[in-house]
Structure formats: C-alpha cells, structure tokens
Design a protein around this motif. Sequence first.
Motif, PDB file in Angstrom:
ATOM      1  N   CYS A 259       0.836  -1.201   0.000  1.00 42.30           N
ATOM      2  CA  CYS A 259       0.000   0.000   0.000  1.00 42.30           C
ATOM      3  C   CYS A 259       0.873   1.254   0.000  1.00 42.30           C
ATOM      4  O   CYS A 259       1.763   1.399   0.840  1.00 42.30           O
ATOM      5  CB  CYS A 259      -0.916   0.001   1.223  1.00 42.30           C
TER       6      CYS A 259
ATOM      7  N   CYS B 122       0.060   3.231   3.736  1.00 45.46           N
ATOM      8  CA  CYS B 122       0.410   2.706   5.059  1.00 45.46           C
ATOM      9  C   CYS B 122       1.436   1.575   5.000  1.00 45.46           C
ATOM     10  O   CYS B 122       1.930   1.141   6.038  1.00 45.46           O
ATOM     11  CB  CYS B 122      -0.851   2.245   5.794  1.00 45.46           C
TER      12      CYS B 122
ATOM     13  N   CYS C 256      -6.434  -1.481  -0.101  1.00 40.70           N
ATOM     14  CA  CYS C 256      -5.716  -1.819   1.132  1.00 40.70           C
ATOM     15  C   CYS C 256      -6.714  -2.161   2.242  1.00 40.70           C
ATOM     16  O   CYS C 256      -7.642  -1.388   2.499  1.00 40.70           O
ATOM     17  CB  CYS C 256      -4.836  -0.642   1.551  1.00 40.70           C
TER      18      CYS C 256
ATOM     19  N   CYS D 172      -6.107   0.685   5.314  1.00 42.56           N
ATOM     20  CA  CYS D 172      -6.404   2.130   5.254  1.00 42.56           C
ATOM     21  C   CYS D 172      -7.358   2.513   4.122  1.00 42.56           C
ATOM     22  O   CYS D 172      -7.663   3.690   3.954  1.00 42.56           O
ATOM     23  CB  CYS D 172      -5.113   2.938   5.169  1.00 42.56           C
TER      24      CYS D 172
HETATM   25 ZN   LIG Z   1      -2.963   1.120   3.400  1.00 43.04          ZN
END
Ligand SMILES: [Zn+2]
Length: 341
Positions: free
Chosen positions: A46, A49, A68, A71
Amino acid sequence: MSKLPKAKLTEQEIRPRELMARQRIMALTDLGRLLSRCEEFVLAPCPACGSEESAPKFEKNGIRYVECGACRTFYVNPRPTPGVLEWFYRGSPNYAYWNNVIFPASETARREKIFVPRVNQLLELCSKYSVATGSLLEVGAGFGTFCMEAKERRVFERVVAVEPTPDLAETCRKRGLEVLESPIEKIRLDAASLFDVVASFEVIEHLFAPADFVRHAAELLKAGGLLVLTCPNGQGFDIEVLGVASNTVDHEHLNYFNPGSLATLLVKCGLKVLESFTPGRLDAELVRQKILAGEFDAAKDPFLKRVLVDDWERMGQPFQEFLVQQGLSSNMWVVAQKHAV
Ligand SMILES: [Zn+2]
C-alpha cells in the motif's frame, strides 16, 4: 476551513468538449503504450500505510486495482516501475496535446476558476498557520499557471517551479519563472535556500513511490514550513459512486488516497498533519453527466437520479456543498508542517 469562492465551474470551461474528443484518442494511444510494457509491472505494498494486505477492487482497461485492507487506499497493483513511468511520460502524446492545445485554449478559464482560488487558498493557509511567505516551491509546475498567479500576487519574495519535463520546463522559463528542471529526488539545497512552503497539485497520485516523494519534498522545507498536497480522494463522491466508470480512475493515476490514509503517509514521513479538506466542485456534475450520457445506470438508485437529474436545478448546488462540507468530495487537500528543530 473557509471555503473557496463560489465562482461557478463547469467541465466545458476547463475541458472543452471539441478538444476532448481528440484528447481521448491521445489517451488511448498512451494506454496502449503503457500496456505494451505491462510485463515489467511489479507488485507493491500500500502506497499510504505500507500494508501488504489488499483485496482486488476492479479492473479497468487491462489495469488491476486493489484496495488496502488497513487504510482503504486503492491503488494500481501490479504497477509500472519508475523507469517505465519516466519513459511513458516523456513520450506521451496525451501530455503533449494537453500542453500544446488544451492548456493554452482553456488557460483563461483555468486561471480564473482553478488557479486564482488555489493561490487564495494557499495564502489563507499561510496566514492561518502563521507561516512566513518568503519562498514558495511548486513541485510539478507543468504549464506554470499556478506559479505565475502566485508570483503576480507579490506575497512571496521568491517563487520557484520544479518541472523535470524539458518541454514544460521551457514553457515555464519562457513565462519568466525560476525553474529547477529536475526530478525532486535529485534536488539538494543548503540550509539557507530551503523553502517556507512546498506545494504540489495533482502529482502524488501518479507516482510509483509517493512516500519517497513526500520525504524529498519535506527535505526542501524549512523547519515549521508547510507542505500542501492535493490529489483525488478515493473515497470521494464521484469515485465511490462511479467506481470503474469514473474518469478519475485512469491509467495515469496509480494511487487513490483518502484523507485519513494520506495523513498516515505524511506522519510516517515525519510531518505533522494540520488539516485536510475536500473543496471539489464537480462531483455532482460529473456523476450527473455520466447518468445523462447513459454511461452510468441510476435506475437502481432513484435517490441519486432525483438529486442529480430530476431536481438538479434546486438540489445540485446544495448537494455539492454538502459533499464539500463533509469531506466527501473527490478532490482533496492535505496540509502538513515540518516539525521545528
Ligand atoms: Zn494502506
């Protein structure tokens, strides 16, 4: 957060229909070029994050998007490498067409409707957070319109454009701007030349590694300086509703952050996040146009059809204002500050 001036903005003004037909051909040519190197695409975690946990979201034009699990950023995966992207943008007929035809033809409207409010917003943020207005750096200056507008206000003593694409850098220079013709990661400044404000509009969604970009941008800031970024909000109205049918979902945009995930990324890069907001003005109109063109079927969603078609004259504008107030527009700003030493 104060709102941008309510100058009415229509898509026709900034993307004239008669020019966009040819642009679509250029964009398809570009898509073909990018896909011709799809075997070189690589898997990535991702971009916000760093989580490796993701689920397929959808596929569009041969490109796969995943979301993701941590997040909710969605992103192209596998994605073109930095080398493929550099090749892609340098030889892009679509970019050449924007720069040679669409930007010049729509510049007056773009300046009035996009860049004047953008500079107003930036100056308001500087004032709100008591940030000095000695120097401003724009990363990805493109045609130079933002820098020109910022320079003409005579608020910043120095306005500098970072633009690595040779043609665009030349355009900026011809307009009398100070230009650093280099990718941001190659720029090194001594302490005396650091900037009070670094801004980058609609750039990070195009990048292979946005975290690297943010770290480099932060290195060019003075302690206490502001980093201002804008990009699409992957949880904004037009993207959430239209999904794969949204024009924002295209082969150039690799990363679809949301206000929370972009804040996570900035904090991870050592910055303090001050605020985010979504001042977009076109969400409702974009979805309405898709419904009217028969490209999005609102039959299963009578509520949307009522607001965006049947009662458009009455509800369209207040509905867009609601989206903006609630952080639900598809265009977002995030403002962060470099910690004082
Ligand atoms: Zn993420």
